[in-house]
Scaffold this motif. Sequence first.
Motif, PDB file in Angstrom:
ATOM      1  N   ALA A 384       0.821  -1.215   0.000  1.00 44.41           N
ATOM      2  CA  ALA A 384       0.000   0.000   0.000  1.00 44.41           C
ATOM      3  C   ALA A 384       0.849   1.256   0.000  1.00 44.41           C
ATOM      4  N   GLU A 385       1.981   1.222   0.687  1.00 41.12           N
ATOM      5  CA  GLU A 385       2.876   2.380   0.685  1.00 41.12           C
ATOM      6  C   GLU A 385       3.423   2.655  -0.711  1.00 41.12           C
ATOM      7  N   LEU A 386       3.631   1.589  -1.470  1.00 38.84           N
ATOM      8  CA  LEU A 386       4.213   1.741  -2.802  1.00 38.84           C
ATOM      9  C   LEU A 386       3.172   2.086  -3.854  1.00 38.84           C
ATOM     10  N   ASN A 387       1.966   1.516  -3.725  1.00 37.35           N
ATOM     11  CA  ASN A 387       0.917   1.763  -4.719  1.00 37.35           C
ATOM     12  C   ASN A 387      -0.424   1.480  -4.063  1.00 37.35           C
ATOM     13  N   ALA A 388      -1.097   2.513  -3.669  1.00 36.92           N
ATOM     14  CA  ALA A 388      -2.341   2.360  -2.907  1.00 36.92           C
ATOM     15  C   ALA A 388      -3.550   2.115  -3.789  1.00 36.92           C
ATOM     16  N   ALA A 389      -3.388   2.152  -5.104  1.00 40.05           N
ATOM     17  CA  ALA A 389      -4.527   1.975  -6.013  1.00 40.05           C
ATOM     18  C   ALA A 389      -4.286   0.797  -6.949  1.00 40.05           C
ATOM     19  N   ASN A 390      -3.852  -0.299  -6.395  1.00 35.37           N
ATOM     20  CA  ASN A 390      -3.510  -1.485  -7.167  1.00 35.37           C
ATOM     21  C   ASN A 390      -4.593  -2.542  -6.966  1.00 35.37           C
ATOM     22  N   PRO A 391      -5.220  -3.051  -8.025  1.00 34.42           N
ATOM     23  CA  PRO A 391      -6.276  -4.067  -7.835  1.00 34.42           C
ATOM     24  C   PRO A 391      -5.765  -5.316  -7.135  1.00 34.42           C
ATOM     25  N   LEU A 392      -4.505  -5.665  -7.369  1.00 33.74           N
ATOM     26  CA  LEU A 392      -3.940  -6.834  -6.712  1.00 33.74           C
ATOM     27  C   LEU A 392      -3.816  -6.615  -5.204  1.00 33.74           C
ATOM     28  N   LEU A 393      -3.521  -5.394  -4.793  1.00 29.46           N
ATOM     29  CA  LEU A 393      -3.461  -5.068  -3.370  1.00 29.46           C
ATOM     30  C   LEU A 393      -4.811  -5.328  -2.710  1.00 29.46           C
ATOM     31  N   PHE A 394      -5.889  -4.901  -3.352  1.00 32.53           N
ATOM     32  CA  PHE A 394      -7.209  -5.097  -2.761  1.00 32.53           C
ATOM     33  C   PHE A 394      -7.622  -6.563  -2.775  1.00 32.53           C
ATOM     34  N   ARG A 395      -7.163  -7.330  -3.777  1.00 30.32           N
ATOM     35  CA  ARG A 395      -7.426  -8.763  -3.754  1.00 30.32           C
ATOM     36  C   ARG A 395      -6.740  -9.399  -2.552  1.00 30.32           C
ATOM     37  N   ALA A 396      -5.507  -8.977  -2.297  1.00 25.11           N
ATOM     38  CA  ALA A 396      -4.776  -9.505  -1.138  1.00 25.11           C
ATOM     39  C   ALA A 396      -5.487  -9.130   0.160  1.00 25.11           C
ATOM     40  N   ARG A 397      -5.948  -7.886   0.249  1.00 29.38           N
ATOM     41  CA  ARG A 397      -6.679  -7.469   1.447  1.00 29.38           C
ATOM     42  C   ARG A 397      -7.951  -8.295   1.624  1.00 29.38           C
ATOM     43  N   GLY A 398      -8.634  -8.544   0.516  1.00 35.49           N
ATOM     44  CA  GLY A 398      -9.850  -9.349   0.593  1.00 35.49           C
ATOM     45  C   GLY A 398      -9.573 -10.764   1.055  1.00 35.49           C
ATOM     46  N   ALA A 399      -8.505 -11.362   0.529  1.00 34.01           N
ATOM     47  CA  ALA A 399      -8.157 -12.720   0.927  1.00 34.01           C
ATOM     48  C   ALA A 399      -7.838 -12.788   2.419  1.00 34.01           C
ATOM     49  N   LEU A 400      -7.090 -11.809   2.911  1.00 32.47           N
ATOM     50  CA  LEU A 400      -6.723 -11.800   4.327  1.00 32.47           C
ATOM     51  C   LEU A 400      -7.958 -11.564   5.201  1.00 32.47           C
ATOM     52  N   ALA A 401      -8.808 -10.645   4.799  1.00 37.49           N
ATOM     53  CA  ALA A 401     -10.020 -10.384   5.579  1.00 37.49           C
ATOM     54  C   ALA A 401     -10.910 -11.622   5.626  1.00 37.49           C
ATOM     55  N   TYR A 402     -11.028 -12.298   4.511  1.00 33.16           N
ATOM     56  CA  TYR A 402     -11.841 -13.517   4.488  1.00 33.16           C
ATOM     57  C   TYR A 402     -11.257 -14.568   5.419  1.00 33.16           C
ATOM     58  N   GLU A 403      -9.948 -14.719   5.396  1.00 32.17           N
ATOM     59  CA  GLU A 403      -9.293 -15.698   6.264  1.00 32.17           C
ATOM     60  C   GLU A 403      -9.539 -15.369   7.727  1.00 32.17           C
ATOM     61  N   ARG A 404      -9.636 -14.091   8.031  1.00 30.50           N
ATOM     62  CA  ARG A 404      -9.904 -13.667   9.412  1.00 30.50           C
ATOM     63  C   ARG A 404     -11.398 -13.657   9.739  1.00 30.50           C
ATOM     64  N   LYS A 405     -12.208 -14.138   8.792  1.00 33.82           N
ATOM     65  CA  LYS A 405     -13.663 -14.173   8.938  1.00 33.82           C
ATOM     66  C   LYS A 405     -14.264 -12.778   9.056  1.00 33.82           C
TER      67      LYS A 405
END
Length: 744
Positions: A384-405
Motif C-alpha cells: 500500500a505504501e508503494l501503490n495504494a490503487a492497485n487491484p492486486l493489493l485489494f485482492r490480497a486485502r480481501g483474501a486476508l479479511a476472508y481468512e480472518r472471517k
Amino acid sequence: MHDTLIFMEFLGLAPDADERAIRRAYATRLKQIDQEADPAAFQSLREAYDSALLWVRHRSDAGQEVAIVADAPDAVTTIANEQPQAPSPSPSPEQDDPATQARVVFSEFQQLMPALPVDDDCPWQQALRHGLADERLVGISARELFEYHIATLLADGWQPGHEALLVAAVTIFGWSDDRRRVRRLGQAGAMLDVAINERATFDQQAPEVRYEQRQLLLRLRDGSPPGTRELINDTPLLEQLIARFPTWLAMVASAPNIMQWRALHAQLPGWRKLPLMVSLAKRDFATGIVMPLIWVIFIGTMILGSLIYPDTKGKPPPPAPTAADYAERGAAALDQHKLRDAIDNLTRSLQLESKNANNYSLRAIAYTWNGELKLAQQDIDQSAELNAANPLLFRARGALAYERKQYAEAVDAFTRSLQLEPDHTFTLMQRSYAYFEQHDYPHVMADTEQVLKLSPGMGAAYSLRLEVAWTHKDKAAALKEIQATLTAIPDTAYAYHIAARAYMRWGQQPEAIAVLTRGIERSPTANLYLYRAQLRPLTQMAEKRSDLAKALSLQPQSFNIVRDSAELEIGNGNFSNAQPILTSLLNNSSLTKDERSILLGLRGIAYTGTGATTLAQSDYDAARALVDSTTGLNNLCWLLATHNSSLDTALSLCDASLAKSAHHAATLDSRGMVLLRMGRYQDAIAAYNAALAQRPKYYTSLYGRGLARRKLGEHESGNADLKAARAIDTGVDAEFDEMGLKAR
C-alpha cells in the motif's frame, strides 16, 4: 463455514472441513486421475478441489487457470479481446461439431501467434488458457482436439515462437506430470514424449554448458548463413546437440538451418575441420579412452590454429536470475498452490527489487493461504505504501479479511479491486463467497450470474448457486440450477457430479444414479463409474462391483478406484481378494506419500482379516513413517476406525496426531469413533464433545455422540444428537450403516 457444500461432499469431506482436510481429500481420493483414459475426471477433480480451496482460502478459480498476476502484455490482451463471440444458443450442426469448433479456435490461436514474444512463455500460456476457456471448447472432445492441434503444430517442426509455445503447452496441458496424457496424442504425442525427456536431460547439465548450448540454439533460429569461424567453432557443439537431443532440437530450432550448417561444414577443407576432431578427442579422453598418436598431433596443431584464429574474449557466464525471473516463478508457484515455493521466489525477487508493489501483494496472498497472517499484513502494508490503487493489493486485502472471517471487509476489498479491474472472474467468485458468509444471497446470485456470463463453464458458480437454493430449501430453484449446469457443461463429468450430489441432498437417490448414468452414456469415464458405485446402496452389491470393475479397466493405476475396489472387498470379508489389488498399485512409484500410506493401511487391514498380523503391523509401521503429521496420522486412525480393525493401533495413531495438534477437530472426531468401537462410551462422548467445541456442526461427531449416549441409556439426548446430524446431512444414517454402526 456453511454447513452443506456440494464440492465438499464431492471430495468426501465434512461440510466444515479446513484447508488441510481439503488437501488430504485431494491427495487421498481424487489426485491420481488417469488423464489418458478419463480427462473429464481430472477436470472434475480440479473444479471440486479448486472450489473447496476458494471457499476456504480463495485459492483458485475452479476449472479456470485465472492468474492473479498482472494482465498479459498488450499484444495478447488486445488480440484476445478481439476473439469472436461464442456461438448462439442454437448453433448449426457444423458449429456444434467438436472437430469444427476445435479447428476454428486453433486457427484463431495461430492468428494470434505472430503477436506473441518469442522469448517469454507466459503470454503463450495466457493465450492457451484463453483458447481453452473459449465457450466453443466446452465439450471435452473439443478441448482434446484443440490440444491435439497444438501437439501436431509442435511436432511438425520449429517455427518462430515454438520454443516458447513448447514450454507453455507442457505447463498448460500438464504433459510432464502425466506422460500417458501426451502419449495418447498419436505420433505427435510420441515425439513430444521423447522431447520432454530430452529437455529434462538438457536441464540437468551444468549451467555453463546450458548457456553455451542456448546461445547456439538462438543462432540456429537465425536464417543467415554461418561464417567460417562459426562453422569451425560451433559445429562440434551442434553435433553434440543432434546426438543427445535430436527430437527436442527439431522443435526449438530450425531444421533447415541445421541442415545448412552441416552442409556448409562438409564443404570446408579437411584441415579447417580440425577443431571438430579435437573436440571429439577431448571427449574420448574425458571418458577414459586412450588417444591414438594422431589425436596428439591434432592437439598440437590446435595450438598453431589458435595463432591463426586468435580467440576473442571468453563467453560470459550464464546470467543470474533477475527479479522478474523470481517473480514469474513465484506467481506460477502461487497459481499451483505451492505456497512455500511461491514465498521463497517472491522473497528473492523483492531482495533484488524492493519497490515492487505487486510482488508484496502476491506474497501477502501466499502468506495468507499458508496461515502466516501477520506476515501477510506486513506485506499488504508495504504494498500500500508503494501503490495504494492497485487491484492486486485489494485482492490480497480481501483474501486476508476472508481468512480472518471479516466478511464485510472482504467484500469491500474485493469490490475496490473490481472497480479498478472490472469483470475479473477470480475476484467475483471470491466476493460471492464472502457474500454467502454474510447470508447476502441476492448479491451471491448477482455475482455468480456475472461470472457465468464471462465464463459459462465455471462449475464453481453453479455449485454456489445450488448452495443458495439449498439454504432457502427451494427445491424448484435447485432443479433449475441442475438443468442449467447440465446444459452449460454437458460434456464435463463435474456437471453430473454436481447434479447427482444435489439430488442426493434432496433424498432422490434414484435420480442421482440416473443422472450419473446419463453422464456415462454420454462419456463413459472412470470417475463417473466410480461415483455411481459409491452412491449405490449395499443392496446393489453386484452393480457396485460391476461399476468399480469398469472404472478399474479404464484406470488400472487410479488410487481412487483401487482404494474403493479394495474397500469393497474388505467390507464383504474378501480380504484375500483385496491384497493383490492394493499390491499392484503400491508398486507404482508415482504415488504420493499420503496415498501410499492409505494403501498400506488398507493392506494392513486386509492382512489382519486373514490373520497375518505380522505383515499387517509391518504395513501399519510403514504407513505411519510416511505421514508423520497431524493430518496423515489422523487419516490412518480414521481408516482403521471405520473398518473396525486394529483399534489399539488406531487409538495410538489418533493420540500421536493430537500430540502434534491437541485441538484438531478431525482427529478428535476420529478418536471418538475408535472409542465408540471399543465400547468406551464415556471416553467417546468426551472426544466428540472436544471435536464439537471446535466445529459445532460436525455431523459425524453429533451422530457418533448420539450413538454413544444411547448406548449409555441417555436416549433423549442421544436422539437429539442424531436428529441434529440428520438435519445437516440426510445421508448420515446410510454412512454409519455402511460402517456397521446402526442407530435403529
